[in-house]
Design a protein around this motif. Structure first.
Motif, short mmCIF file in Angstrom:
data_model
loop_
_atom_site.label_atom_id
_atom_site.label_comp_id
_atom_site.label_asym_id
_atom_site.label_seq_id
_atom_site.Cartn_x
_atom_site.Cartn_y
_atom_site.Cartn_z
N GLY A 312 28.74 -73.97 29.07
CA GLY A 312 28.81 -73.80 30.51
C GLY A 312 28.32 -72.45 30.98
N LEU A 313 27.62 -71.71 30.13
CA LEU A 313 27.08 -70.42 30.57
C LEU A 313 25.89 -70.67 31.50
CD1 LEU A 313 26.94 -68.62 27.14
CD2 LEU A 313 28.80 -68.65 28.75
N ILE A 314 25.53 -69.66 32.27
CA ILE A 314 24.40 -69.82 33.18
C ILE A 314 23.14 -69.34 32.47
CG2 ILE A 314 23.49 -69.23 35.44
CD1 ILE A 314 26.06 -70.61 35.67
N ASN A 315 22.13 -70.20 32.40
CA ASN A 315 20.89 -69.87 31.73
C ASN A 315 19.99 -69.09 32.68
OD1 ASN A 315 18.52 -69.80 30.37
ND2 ASN A 315 18.39 -72.00 29.98
N VAL A 316 19.82 -67.78 32.40
CA VAL A 316 18.99 -66.95 33.28
C VAL A 316 17.72 -66.61 32.54
CG1 VAL A 316 18.92 -64.81 34.58
CG2 VAL A 316 21.07 -65.98 34.29
N CYS A 317 16.61 -67.28 32.90
CA CYS A 317 15.33 -66.96 32.28
C CYS A 317 14.56 -66.12 33.27
CB CYS A 317 14.56 -68.25 31.98
SG CYS A 317 12.88 -67.89 31.46
N CYS A 318 14.15 -64.93 32.83
CA CYS A 318 13.59 -63.98 33.77
C CYS A 318 12.32 -64.49 34.42
CB CYS A 318 13.31 -62.67 33.05
SG CYS A 318 12.99 -61.39 34.19
N GLY A 319 11.42 -65.05 33.59
CA GLY A 319 10.17 -65.55 34.15
C GLY A 319 10.42 -66.64 35.18
#
Lengths: 498, 137
Positions: A312-319
């Protein structure tokens, strides 16, 4: 009466409202609080204090708590080493005691104590019956453990408890070890080994004719043959040991480790040492803030997606974040758009602003995040650190160049259905589809090589900056890598041996 | 097992009698709120103050103060009438842990005004702390 700080008003009120109406108002806890809690191990501190309070149940808790906090002995060694005769228990115990600078307690050392009426009693008993009665032994032990040096520096028990009754009595007195090591080896090996046992009468150290012969000739000359090493005697002792150990082991379910004694002493010692230096998993609340670093094609996005799905973590992809900002026509899109058009890297401060906006949102703060694609060099890492976004787990995924080429250069997209294929891992189903597949120009070999070189130029600095980072072999199938990442997040960070 | 459950009961009674859980909650909240550099020393200082306060009978430091009381009243009195109903008052006291089930409060039919709320809560608080201080010794 002390006044609390002036801004405790609304927070106190929020807490009250929360308790009255827990369903509607979510607690907005500022992220500094959990970060401070994790960094200083507040949960374990309080848990240890509560344990001590419940064990001793002092009439006056507050002075007791003050003493406990001042003593600061939550992490001193509290080890029990058990094992059959001739397994090398005493040697391991002595080496551990020396290495961890802690006190070693064994039946012999307890009854040899001077100035103690209990010990004199025990000695008499031992001379007559060749064994010490349980209660006497336990009381001796209790007396010894109360002494200042055991309280301050911890203790290692060698061969105690011998029976289940002793184990239970120790438990009711509130003496509980944090690590229990049990040595084990096949009986035949032990009987044979015992025949070669020799003792140095001066230091009490145990040597062996085959496996552990002292190099100095003066020690060699001193060595004596101890009593009770012949096969019949050893077999009898082994029988009794096996009878007892089976009933002692269930008393220590979670802190037990069995080490095979059928290997060189040094190996046993190193296994024991690593075990006692690991701390067990704690129940402390933990929001993972994970940073995945690695060259292009190492599997960062895939691992991030798996983590987001499972925990349940938030997936933060910079691009991705930047592209979304442009597509949403948000306030940053005008700033970022020209860089996209000219295909130059977006400057750090703009990226940081977009990232900050995302990481400050309530779902990221509450559920934790997995970040990948940023930071790529030391300056970006410093920037992120200064703004207060410190990840509590950092992973570096190592993949060799050839694997990256294999993974990326064989990627194809079907222009008609939009489906993505990989010529090796997920080949297209029919020849018709295969003929029309196209490759993304970013996946060409030269581009990949450029990006990898860029990463490796900066990776050494990043690895130094994130001192606690865990390096993994990314060249395996995704689920194996995922398991490694999971265990890295769930277990405590290993303490770096200085 | 008989012995085990009686030890557990004994432990629970100990916790209740000395209100250990409240004390630990207070200490943890203070730590997370003020975030001192050295948590152990800070905890020792709070405990020392509590110990001295208990011995000398001085009012103990507590987390809430007058601004909290005003905010609390404002929340309970959502329509800004200036007074809250008696049921609300009793619930508020129960949530704060200031009113046990046995205590019977008079319902004078007029509701509880802000003035009364502001005067009653600190009084009850000090009295509550004193009684626990006495029993904890």
């Amino acid at each position: 009466m002390t006044r609390g700080p002036s801004d405790s008003g609304p927070q106190g009120a929020a807490a009250l409202r929360g308790s009255m109406d827990a369903t509607t108002a979510p607690h907005r806890i500022p992220p500094q609080m959990p970060q401070y809690g994790e960094a200083n191990h507040i949960f374990e501190l309080m848990q240890n204090m509560l344990e001590q309070l419940l064990i001793h149940q002092p009439k006056d808790p507050i002075p007791f708590m003050i003493d406990h906090l001042q003593r600061d002995n939550d992490y001193v060694p509290k080890i029990v080493i058990l094992g059959p005769p001739a397994s090398g228990k005493t040697t391991i115990a002595m080496w551990l005691a020396k290495h961890l600078s802690t006190n070693l307690l064994s039946v012999e050392s307890l009854i040899a104590k001077e100035y103690s009426p209990l010990a004199a009693d025990a000695r008499m008993h031992y001379q007559k019956f060749k064994m010490v009665p349980d209660m006497l032994l336990i009381r001796l032990m209790q007396e010894r453990l109360k002494e200042e040096d055991c309280v301050r520096r911890g203790w290692i028990l060698d061969g105690i408890p011998e029976t289940r009754e002793q184990a239970l009595t120790i438990q009711t007195l509130g003496i509980s070890p944090r690590h229990v090591i049990v040595l084990s080896a096949p009986d035949t090996i032990l009987i044979e080994r015992n025949l070669g046992k020799r003792i140095d009468p001066q230091t009490g150290e145990i040597y062996h004719t085959t496996f552990d012969w002292p190099p100095e000739s003066e020690i060699q000359n001193r060595l004596m043959v101890p009593a009770g090493i012949f096969e019949g005697e050893t077999a009898r002792k082994l029988l009794e040991y096996h009878r007892n150990i089976v009933r002692i082991l269930p008393s220590y379910p979670k802190i037990l480790k069995v080490i095979s004694a059928d290997q060189p002493c040094v190996d046993v010692f190193y296994q024991a040492l690593t075990y006692v230096q690991t701390s067990h998993r704690s129940n402390a609340p933990f929001t993972p803030r994970v940073l995945l670093c690695g060259p292009v094609g190492s599997g960062k996005s895939l691992q991030a997606a798996l983590l987001a799905q499972k925990y349940g973590l938030i997936n933060v992809c910079c691009g991705q974040l930047l592209k979304e900002a442009v597509a949403d026509k948000s306030k940053y899109s005008d700033l970022i758009q020209p860089f996209f058009e000219k295909e130059i890297a977006v400057p750090d401060n703009i990226i940081m602003k977009v990232l900050k906006q995302r990481l400050d949102q309530q779902d990221c703060v509450e559920r934790g995040w997995v970040l990948h694609g940023f930071p790529r060099d030391l300056d970006q890492a410093h920037l992120m650190d200064n703004l207060g976004y410190k990840p509590n787990r950092v992973f570096f995924l190592n993949v060799p160049f050839d694997s990256v080429i294999e993974r990326l250069s064989l990627r194809r997209t079907d222009p008609i259905t939009g489906e993505r294929y990989h010529l090796m891992y997920k080949p297209p189903p029919t020849i018709e589809v295969q003929t029309r597949l196209l490759q993304n120009p970013k996946d060409s070999e030269e581009q990949i090589k450029l990006k990898m070189d860029l990463f490796y130029r900066n990776s050494a600095e990043l690895e130094q900056f994130y001192g606690d980072a865990i390096t993994l072999n990314g060249d395996q199938d995704p689920y194996t890598v995922f398991e490694y990442i999971e265990s890295g997040i769930i277990n405590r960070l290993p303490k770096k041996v200085p | 097992m008989e012995a085990r459950s009686s030890r557990e009961l004994q432990a629970r009674n100990y916790l209740e009698k000395h209100r250990i859980m409240d004390l630990l909650t207070y200490l943890t909240s203070a730590l997370l709120f003020f975030r001192p550099e050295r948590p152990r020393e800070y905890l020792i200082s709070i405990l020392e103050r509590l110990r001295i306060a208990r011995l000398s009978g001085v009012a103990l430091p507590f987390f809430m103060d007058n601004s909290n009381i005003a905010s609390m009243f404002e929340m309970l009195d959502s329509s800004n009438k200036g007074s809250i109903s008696f049921v609300q008052y009793k619930e508020a006291l129960k949530t704060l842990g200031l009113c046990t089930a046995e205590e019977v409060l008079k319902d004078d039919g007029h509701g509880v005004t802000f003035e009364k709320f502001r005067n009653e809560v600190p009084k009850k608080w000090t009295r509550h702390r004193r009684t626990t201080a006495v029993t904890a010794q």
